[in-house]
Design an enzyme around this catalytic site. Structure first.
Site, PDB file in Angstrom:
ATOM      1  N   VAL A 154       0.832  -1.204   0.000  1.00 41.06           N
ATOM      2  CA  VAL A 154       0.000   0.000   0.000  1.00 41.06           C
ATOM      3  C   VAL A 154       0.867   1.255   0.000  1.00 41.06           C
ATOM      4  O   VAL A 154       0.619   2.208  -0.740  1.00 41.06           O
ATOM      5  CB  VAL A 154      -0.962  -0.021   1.220  1.00 41.06           C
ATOM      6  CG1 VAL A 154      -1.666   1.304   1.400  1.00 41.06           C
ATOM      7  CG2 VAL A 154      -1.980  -1.144   1.060  1.00 41.06           C
ATOM      8  N   PHE A 209      -8.432   0.842  -0.995  1.00 36.89           N
ATOM      9  CA  PHE A 209      -9.224  -0.240  -1.591  1.00 36.89           C
ATOM     10  C   PHE A 209      -8.528  -0.828  -2.820  1.00 36.89           C
ATOM     11  O   PHE A 209      -9.175  -1.233  -3.781  1.00 36.89           O
ATOM     12  CB  PHE A 209     -10.631   0.273  -1.939  1.00 36.89           C
ATOM     13  CG  PHE A 209     -11.374   0.817  -0.754  1.00 36.89           C
ATOM     14  CD1 PHE A 209     -11.960  -0.042   0.165  1.00 36.89           C
ATOM     15  CD2 PHE A 209     -11.449   2.184  -0.517  1.00 36.89           C
ATOM     16  CE1 PHE A 209     -12.633   0.451   1.285  1.00 36.89           C
ATOM     17  CE2 PHE A 209     -12.111   2.691   0.593  1.00 36.89           C
ATOM     18  CZ  PHE A 209     -12.706   1.816   1.498  1.00 36.89           C
ATOM     19  N   ARG A 252      -6.580  -3.334  -5.311  1.00 34.02           N
ATOM     20  CA  ARG A 252      -6.432  -4.772  -5.535  1.00 34.02           C
ATOM     21  C   ARG A 252      -5.032  -5.034  -6.065  1.00 34.02           C
ATOM     22  O   ARG A 252      -4.548  -4.285  -6.928  1.00 34.02           O
ATOM     23  CB  ARG A 252      -7.403  -5.253  -6.616  1.00 34.02           C
ATOM     24  CG  ARG A 252      -8.827  -5.424  -6.165  1.00 34.02           C
ATOM     25  CD  ARG A 252      -9.722  -5.529  -7.362  1.00 34.02           C
ATOM     26  NE  ARG A 252      -9.537  -4.368  -8.238  1.00 34.02           N
ATOM     27  CZ  ARG A 252      -9.988  -4.281  -9.481  1.00 34.02           C
ATOM     28  NH1 ARG A 252     -10.619  -5.285 -10.026  1.00 34.02           N
ATOM     29  NH2 ARG A 252      -9.781  -3.190 -10.208  1.00 34.02           N
ATOM     30  N   LYS A 284     -13.844  -0.107   5.696  1.00 30.22           N
ATOM     31  CA  LYS A 284     -12.840  -0.964   5.050  1.00 30.22           C
ATOM     32  C   LYS A 284     -13.126  -2.446   5.323  1.00 30.22           C
ATOM     33  O   LYS A 284     -13.173  -3.282   4.418  1.00 30.22           O
ATOM     34  CB  LYS A 284     -11.452  -0.576   5.552  1.00 30.22           C
ATOM     35  CG  LYS A 284     -10.347  -1.524   5.187  1.00 30.22           C
ATOM     36  CD  LYS A 284     -10.070  -1.495   3.705  1.00 30.22           C
ATOM     37  CE  LYS A 284      -9.131  -2.613   3.326  1.00 30.22           C
ATOM     38  NZ  LYS A 284      -8.601  -2.496   2.002  1.00 30.22           N
ATOM     39  N   PHE A 290     -17.450  -9.702  -8.729  1.00 30.14           N
ATOM     40  CA  PHE A 290     -17.182 -10.602  -7.597  1.00 30.14           C
ATOM     41  C   PHE A 290     -18.236 -11.697  -7.470  1.00 30.14           C
ATOM     42  O   PHE A 290     -18.573 -12.148  -6.385  1.00 30.14           O
ATOM     43  CB  PHE A 290     -17.005  -9.813  -6.285  1.00 30.14           C
ATOM     44  CG  PHE A 290     -15.602  -9.299  -6.163  1.00 30.14           C
ATOM     45  CD1 PHE A 290     -15.120  -8.360  -7.058  1.00 30.14           C
ATOM     46  CD2 PHE A 290     -14.733  -9.798  -5.214  1.00 30.14           C
ATOM     47  CE1 PHE A 290     -13.813  -7.910  -7.000  1.00 30.14           C
ATOM     48  CE2 PHE A 290     -13.419  -9.364  -5.142  1.00 30.14           C
ATOM     49  CZ  PHE A 290     -12.965  -8.414  -6.042  1.00 30.14           C
ATOM     50  N   LEU A 291     -18.737 -12.110  -8.620  1.00 30.07           N
ATOM     51  CA  LEU A 291     -19.643 -13.266  -8.664  1.00 30.07           C
ATOM     52  C   LEU A 291     -19.009 -14.343  -9.521  1.00 30.07           C
ATOM     53  O   LEU A 291     -19.715 -15.098 -10.184  1.00 30.07           O
ATOM     54  CB  LEU A 291     -21.003 -12.851  -9.252  1.00 30.07           C
ATOM     55  CG  LEU A 291     -21.997 -12.182  -8.318  1.00 30.07           C
ATOM     56  CD1 LEU A 291     -23.320 -11.916  -9.037  1.00 30.07           C
ATOM     57  CD2 LEU A 291     -22.258 -13.036  -7.064  1.00 30.07           C
ATOM     58  N   GLY A 317     -14.944 -19.970  -7.973  1.00 29.01           N
ATOM     59  CA  GLY A 317     -13.569 -20.447  -8.066  1.00 29.01           C
ATOM     60  C   GLY A 317     -13.238 -21.369  -6.906  1.00 29.01           C
ATOM     61  O   GLY A 317     -14.135 -21.897  -6.241  1.00 29.01           O
ATOM     62  N   CYS A 346      -5.529 -10.163   2.088  1.00 26.64           N
ATOM     63  CA  CYS A 346      -6.537  -9.292   2.704  1.00 26.64           C
ATOM     64  C   CYS A 346      -7.795 -10.019   3.163  1.00 26.64           C
ATOM     65  O   CYS A 346      -8.122  -9.984   4.342  1.00 26.64           O
ATOM     66  CB  CYS A 346      -6.909  -8.189   1.727  1.00 26.64           C
ATOM     67  SG  CYS A 346      -5.491  -7.208   1.258  1.00 26.64           S
ATOM     68  N   ARG A 361       0.205 -15.742  -0.690  1.00 25.49           N
ATOM     69  CA  ARG A 361      -0.360 -15.806   0.658  1.00 25.49           C
ATOM     70  C   ARG A 361      -1.813 -16.308   0.623  1.00 25.49           C
ATOM     71  O   ARG A 361      -2.636 -15.783  -0.109  1.00 25.49           O
ATOM     72  CB  ARG A 361      -0.319 -14.425   1.328  1.00 25.49           C
ATOM     73  CG  ARG A 361       1.059 -14.137   1.898  1.00 25.49           C
ATOM     74  CD  ARG A 361       1.116 -12.754   2.492  1.00 25.49           C
ATOM     75  NE  ARG A 361       1.161 -11.736   1.455  1.00 25.49           N
ATOM     76  CZ  ARG A 361       1.195 -10.432   1.701  1.00 25.49           C
ATOM     77  NH1 ARG A 361       1.168  -9.995   2.942  1.00 25.49           N
ATOM     78  NH2 ARG A 361       1.244  -9.563   0.711  1.00 25.49           N
TER      79      ARG A 361
END
Ligand code: UGA
Length: 436
Positions: free
Chosen positions: A11, A151, A153, A206, A251-252, A255, A262, A330
């Site tokens: 960040v 925010f 990615r 957040k 985000f639909l 997977g 995060c 991670r």
């Protein structure tokens, strides 16, 4: 504006470079002297598309510099805290020791009217604690503490920084609000909404955002499991749902479960905070538990694809990072998948465009290969665990020629069953019909 950034990690480095690109004068400070020395030489410690170029051009133009000590922080009008907040070992609370250490380090050096802004993801109330430390050490000063969560990615961080959906500013102090407005002024052309809220509200926005996104993913993952049993297609279900503006299509994507630095850490920390305040978040607790189970269960798909056992079989796994365009492994779903395959007696050949060095200490028994095709050599099944662009158009005939059996398990749904049928592969996607 003179800006100091405490922490040159993900960040800190991205935000520092972007603020410099806006025209601010930025110093990134990190106590890791080796990292600072490398950055001064133009070496970027993280994999992020476009970041090396951004750092280089802003250093060249004299707007971005790096330091291992905070000694000149008194010159800064604005100081961001962007140090890590990992999961505290044992209990899952966010470990705030780096945050408080940074605050104690800068407290005696800060200008008397500095604005200290937390970008690190910190639990509700952390800003109050920072304020207490600063008040204690600098009773005479008018230092304001603001929450301004990030925010970004991984893999799309620069774009996300420069084209944010919103900017959240947590402070009730008018002067501090003015300073934040000035820092983000270069974004006004794109007119992202800036929402001014209390510091505690900003801190919670957040965590609530990450927990909600994790919930959305977990929801579609469970719907995918149901689709498999009832002969429905999860991609079409997600599209049909997502066209409703109240739901939205992002985000639909089903997977192998969410990973990364995060979502797993932040959902756990939010659950802990909620417990501490006597308000258990049962939905988020379930999301975290379902996701962990899901990651472990992915090996079952490979077992099924190979007719009931992987013992003595060779499996090629493409993609070891938690998602494309990063070298970050991670909490990657590939780790429990491969560990389970090993436990079940399989040999694993792995390939990732950027994450192999990070994967090696975590998965020492994998045979690391230099391309998707080398990984596929002699494999009884090939598993697509991460949707890197270069895996989207593999030469299926070439794969088939080198594999021991033509079997593909597609945990990211990047192929279509009809093309697999034409290429005569047995094909198992997620939540939709495959090829037997
Ligand atoms: C996430 C958030 O998206 C950022 O907004 C936030 O700033 C960041 O965490 C953070 O708190 O620092 P990131 O972890 O980089 O960003 O990655 P995402 O793109 O959100 O993906 C997280 C995981 O969810 C990945 O494993 C990905 O494969 C998975 N995912 C994502 C899905 O399985 N399906 C989807 O539809 C979307």
């Amino acid at each position: 504006m003179r800006v100091s950034m405490m922490g040159a990690g993900y960040v800190g480095l991205v935000s520092g470079a972007c603020f410099a690109d806006f025209g601010h004068q930025v110093t990134c400070i990190d106590k890791d002297a080796a990292k600072i020395a490398a950055l001064k030489r133009g070496e970027i410690p993280i994999f992020e598309p476009g970041l090396a170029e951004l750092v280089e051009s802003n250093m060249r133009q004299g707007r971005l510099e790096f330091a291992a000590k905070a000694s000149r922080i008194g010159e800064a009008e604005v100081v961001f805290i962007a140090v890590g907040t990992p999961s505290r070992r044992g209990d899952g609370h966010a470990d705030l020791s780096f945050v408080y250490q940074a605050v104690r380090e800068i407290a005696p050096l800060l200008a008397g009217t500095a604005v200290v802004i937390t970008k690190s993801t910190v639990p509700v109330g952390t800003g109050d604690e920072i304020e207490n430390i600063l008040r204690e050490q600098r009773p005479e000063a008018d230092i304001q503490v603001v929450s301004n969560p990030e925010f970004l990615r991984e893999g799309a961080a620069i774009r996300d920084f420069k084209h944010p959906d919103r900017i959240v500013v947590g402070t009730e102090d008018e002067r501090a609000r003015g300073v934040l407005a000035e820092i983000y002024r270069p974004l006004y052309l794109n007119a992202p909404p800036i929402i001014y809220v209390s510091r505690r509200t900003a801190e919670l926005i957040k965590y609530a955002s990450n927990a909600f996104l994790a919930t959305k993913i977990t929801f579609i993952n469970e719907i995918a499991d149901l689709c498999e049993q009832v002969d429905a297609d999860v991609q079409e279900v997600a599209r049909g749902m997502g066209l409703d503006n109240r739901i939205g299509g992002k985000f639909l994507h089903p997977g192998p479960g969410f990973g990364g630095s995060c979502f797993p850490k932040d959902t756990t920390a939010l659950i802990k905070t909620a417990h501490d305040h006597g308000v258990p978040l049962r939905l988020v607790e379930t999301v975290a538990a379902v996701n962990e189970q899901r990651k472990r269960a992915m090996a079952r798909k490979v077992v099924v694809a190979l007719g009931g056992s992987v013992r003595g079989k060779t499996i090629a796994v493409l993609g070891l990072t938690f998602k494309p365009n990063t070298d970050d492994t991670r909490d990657s779903p590939a780790i429990p998948l491969i560990t389970a395959l090993h436990d079940l007696g399989a040999t694993v050949r792995g390939y990732d465009p950027a994450g192999m060095e990070q994967a090696k200490p975590l998965l020492p028994d994998v045979h690391y290969c230099q391309s998707a095709y080398t990984a596929a050599e002699g494999a009884d099944a090939l598993v697509i665990a991460t949707e890197w662009e270069q895996f989207r158009a593999l030469d299926l005939a070439r794969l088939k020629a080198v594999m021991a059996q033509p079997v593909i398990v597609d945990l990211r749904n990047i192929y279509r069953s009809d093309e697999m049928r034409r290429a005569a592969f047995r094909y198992l996607p997620i939540g939709r019909a495959g090829v037997e």
